[in-house]
Design an enzyme around this catalytic site. Structure first.
Site, short mmCIF file in Angstrom:
data_model
loop_
_atom_site.label_atom_id
_atom_site.label_comp_id
_atom_site.label_asym_id
_atom_site.label_seq_id
_atom_site.Cartn_x
_atom_site.Cartn_y
_atom_site.Cartn_z
N SER A 85 -21.43 -41.32 91.71
CA SER A 85 -20.78 -41.23 93.02
C SER A 85 -21.64 -41.92 94.08
CB SER A 85 -20.51 -39.76 93.35
OG SER A 85 -19.54 -39.63 94.36
N GLU A 141 -25.96 -31.00 108.84
CA GLU A 141 -25.58 -31.64 110.10
C GLU A 141 -25.80 -33.15 110.03
OE1 GLU A 141 -24.04 -32.42 113.70
OE2 GLU A 141 -23.89 -30.55 112.54
N HIS A 148 -14.29 -36.24 88.27
CA HIS A 148 -15.44 -36.90 88.89
C HIS A 148 -16.77 -36.41 88.33
CE1 HIS A 148 -17.14 -39.43 91.94
NE2 HIS A 148 -17.71 -38.44 92.61
#
Length: 264
Positions: free
Chosen positions: A93, A183, A242
């Site tokens: 990925s 974040e 995946h």
């Protein structure tokens, strides 16, 4: 950036077996080296294996900037620091995007490239549920079960929640924290856009391992990689998604064993 990693030394099956060289495994978004223990131990029969925590993941440092280019630069620094020559890169990925970018920008450096279920193109940042499920305050939570219950309000998929929780750490104080820079990753929403240089191509020995039912890899992507990689093998695991290194581990490791036996 100095990346955290774990080394699995070469463990030959017989005295006469020679190492193929060093193997580096790059995890995907929200993952870490912890996701690759079984694969790394298996591949250590072929050479020494490094499982790396990429920036903002695992035990590696957090940074305000997060891009495929920067992660490729981190990888280059890692290879130089550890004096690794002609490594084999395995990337899943996001890690696959980093591995391909490194290959395109460092022609001739790799011995071989293994890319799992991702293509060299732009992808949307479609992870709002994952980000939301890790963004509520953890103060006051005393168990993983309670955190999981709260996460389920944002992310119904149990498999993905369990995957994310591999990056949930309990401190000596009893409090929990995310090892991920949640974040920072939320602010890097263009990380998978316009990644690759124009007219990129590769002559590296390349294996694409694809989940037959994956949303990340399309029929058009098959044509794209066939145009891009001149020394290419494609293996599709039917019914696989995946995370075929986990959900279809037996077939996955069998393919790696067959293909790594052909690498010299």
């Amino acid at each position: 950036m100095k990346l955290s990693y774990k080394l699995y030394p070469f463990q030959p099956n017989s005295e006469n077996e020679k190492s193929l060289g060093d193997i580096i495994i790059l995890h995907g978004l929200f993952g870490s080296s912890k996701n690759w223990v079984t694969v790394a131990k298996f591949l250590s029969n072929f050479g020494s294996v490094y499982t790396v925590d990429q920036r903002n993941h695992g035990n590696s440092p957090h940074a305000a900037e997060h891009s495929i280019r920067l992660m490729s630069e981190d990888l280059e620094e890692f290879i130089l620091d550890h004096q690794i020559k002609n490594p084999i890169l395995l990337g899943h990925s996001m890690g696959g995007l980093v591995a391909m970018y490194f290959d395109f920008t460092h022609p001739g450096v790799l011995n071989a490239l293994v890319v799992q279920d991702i293509a060299p193109r732009s992808y949307p940042f479609a992870y709002d549920q994952e980000i939301q499920s890790m963004s509520f305050p953890l103060e006051g939570f005393t168990s993983r079960a309670d955190i999981d219950t709260e996460m389920a309000k944002f992310l119904p998929d149990t498999f993905i929640r369990q995957f994310l929780q591999m990056s949930l750490e309990r401190l000596d104080s009893g409090e929990y924290r995310w090892k991920l820079n949640v974040e920072g990753l939320n602010q890097a929403r263009r990380v998978f856009e316009d990644t690759f240089p124009e007219n990129y191509s590769s002559n590296t020995k390349t294996l694409f391992l694809v989940g037959g039912s994956s949303d990340y890899f399309t029929k058009d992507d098959l044509g794209l990689i066939q145009k891009t990689f001149s020394n290419l093998v494609i293996k599709i695991i039917p019914e696989g998604g995946h995370y075929i290194h986990f959900t279809h581990q037996k077939e996955y490791l069998q393919i790696l064993s067959e293909e790594f036996s052909l690498i010299s």
